[in-house]
Design a protein around this motif. Sequence first.
Motif, PDB file in Angstrom:
ATOM      1  N   ARG A 101       1.316   3.991   1.985  1.00  0.00           N
ATOM      2  CA  ARG A 101       0.911   2.890   2.859  1.00  0.00           C
ATOM      3  C   ARG A 101      -0.384   3.252   3.589  1.00  0.00           C
ATOM      4  NH1 ARG A 101       5.251   0.483   6.638  1.00  0.00           N
ATOM      5  NH2 ARG A 101       3.886  -1.335   6.433  1.00  0.00           N
ATOM      6  N   ASN A 102      -0.522   4.511   3.979  1.00  0.00           N
ATOM      7  CA  ASN A 102      -1.744   4.928   4.658  1.00  0.00           C
ATOM      8  C   ASN A 102      -2.940   4.959   3.705  1.00  0.00           C
ATOM      9  OD1 ASN A 102      -0.644   5.224   7.253  1.00  0.00           O
ATOM     10  ND2 ASN A 102       0.034   7.306   6.842  1.00  0.00           N
ATOM     11  N   ILE A 103      -2.705   5.362   2.468  1.00  0.00           N
ATOM     12  CA  ILE A 103      -3.783   5.320   1.473  1.00  0.00           C
ATOM     13  C   ILE A 103      -4.272   3.887   1.283  1.00  0.00           C
ATOM     14  CG2 ILE A 103      -4.358   5.667  -0.965  1.00  0.00           C
ATOM     15  CD1 ILE A 103      -2.348   8.037  -0.929  1.00  0.00           C
ATOM     16  N   MET A 104      -3.332   2.947   1.134  1.00  0.00           N
ATOM     17  CA  MET A 104      -3.698   1.540   0.963  1.00  0.00           C
ATOM     18  C   MET A 104      -4.386   0.992   2.210  1.00  0.00           C
ATOM     19  SD  MET A 104      -0.582  -0.177  -1.214  1.00  0.00           S
ATOM     20  CE  MET A 104       0.745   0.384  -0.148  1.00  0.00           C
ATOM     21  N   LEU A 105      -3.912   1.376   3.369  1.00  0.00           N
ATOM     22  CA  LEU A 105      -4.481   0.898   4.625  1.00  0.00           C
ATOM     23  C   LEU A 105      -5.949   1.277   4.744  1.00  0.00           C
ATOM     24  CD1 LEU A 105      -3.841  -0.458   7.399  1.00  0.00           C
ATOM     25  CD2 LEU A 105      -3.216   1.826   8.231  1.00  0.00           C
ATOM     26  N   ASN A 106      -6.315   2.449   4.238  1.00  0.00           N
ATOM     27  CA  ASN A 106      -7.694   2.925   4.302  1.00  0.00           C
ATOM     28  C   ASN A 106      -8.506   2.580   3.051  1.00  0.00           C
ATOM     29  OD1 ASN A 106      -8.067   4.863   6.846  1.00  0.00           O
ATOM     30  ND2 ASN A 106      -5.975   5.134   6.071  1.00  0.00           N
ATOM     31  N   ASP A 107      -7.890   1.842   2.125  1.00  0.00           N
ATOM     32  CA  ASP A 107      -8.565   1.442   0.882  1.00  0.00           C
ATOM     33  C   ASP A 107      -9.109   2.665   0.135  1.00  0.00           C
ATOM     34  OD1 ASP A 107      -9.421  -0.334  -1.059  1.00  0.00           O
ATOM     35  OD2 ASP A 107     -11.346  -0.730  -0.077  1.00  0.00           O
TER      36      ASP A 107
END
Length: 307
Positions: A101-107
């Motif tokens: 989720r954090n990877i996706m949040l930071n694109d």
Amino acid sequence: MNRHDQTLALLEQREDIISTLDVAGIGLQFITNALFPYQRVCSLLVSEPETISWLQSAPAGSQLWDVGANMGLYSIYAAAVCHLQVRAFEPEAGNFALLNRNIMLNDLGGAITSYCCGLSDHSGLTTLYKHLDFESSAINSVGVELDAHLRPHKAIHQQGVAVFSGDDLITHHHIPPPAYIKIDVDGIEHLIVNGMSDLLMNSCQSLLVELNTELPEHQHAIQRITEAGLQISEELTAMTTIKSGYWKGLVNLIAHRNPITLDQIREQVKTTIETDKTLAAYQQMLADNRAAYGHPERVTVNYRKHR
């Protein structure tokens, strides 16, 4: 309103808490729906100054393995700030979900590839022993029911997990060999080192591994690292080793094939330790068993609808 409608209304109200850490004008975003992930974000720049200096020493575009990535703090810092290509390994299911989720949040999907597996000295299926139950918890153990000091410790939960040796990942699964390797798994680091002998001898330019210098198994891991041609700074190791308390003897050991770069890391860490007042205050809070937050003034908090 009936019970079903009440449930839908409650679900509609759910929000994620997003904490954004400012790093030299770059906003690193993390989901912090509990206290411990928020503490981790606030202390990212001060909890391990040697890790930050080591990551900064890696040339942009380098391949990094982050073994024991947890919620992705250092993977995201490495990708967004240092422009490294990251393979993040996290076997614990809850942490792996938060990591992604954090990877996706930071694109950062193009810079970080995540794997829900552990590393060890062999490949196969085994058990992850979970000792704590909160978001971004650590001190989990893969394959052996031990604590971070390699002592028997009863787990509160067991999870099936796949493990691979580092050498197998390259030889049989064709993952690009890394130049930089970070290992922090709270106990079985020596097994992981044993499982990447060829990798350490060949492609690895530098390794940062959390070891306890008082454990014979970890002392042997240090010997294997130096036998692979990687050099260690005794001064840097002594400077960053924890001197007392539960974690006495623990150090983020940095080994490097280039002695000049190793000296530069040592000098940068030494300067930080001697001059950074926030670091000194943070370490004193830890010594006093107080909650330590590092740089809360750099963190802004927002909300978004829970997805």
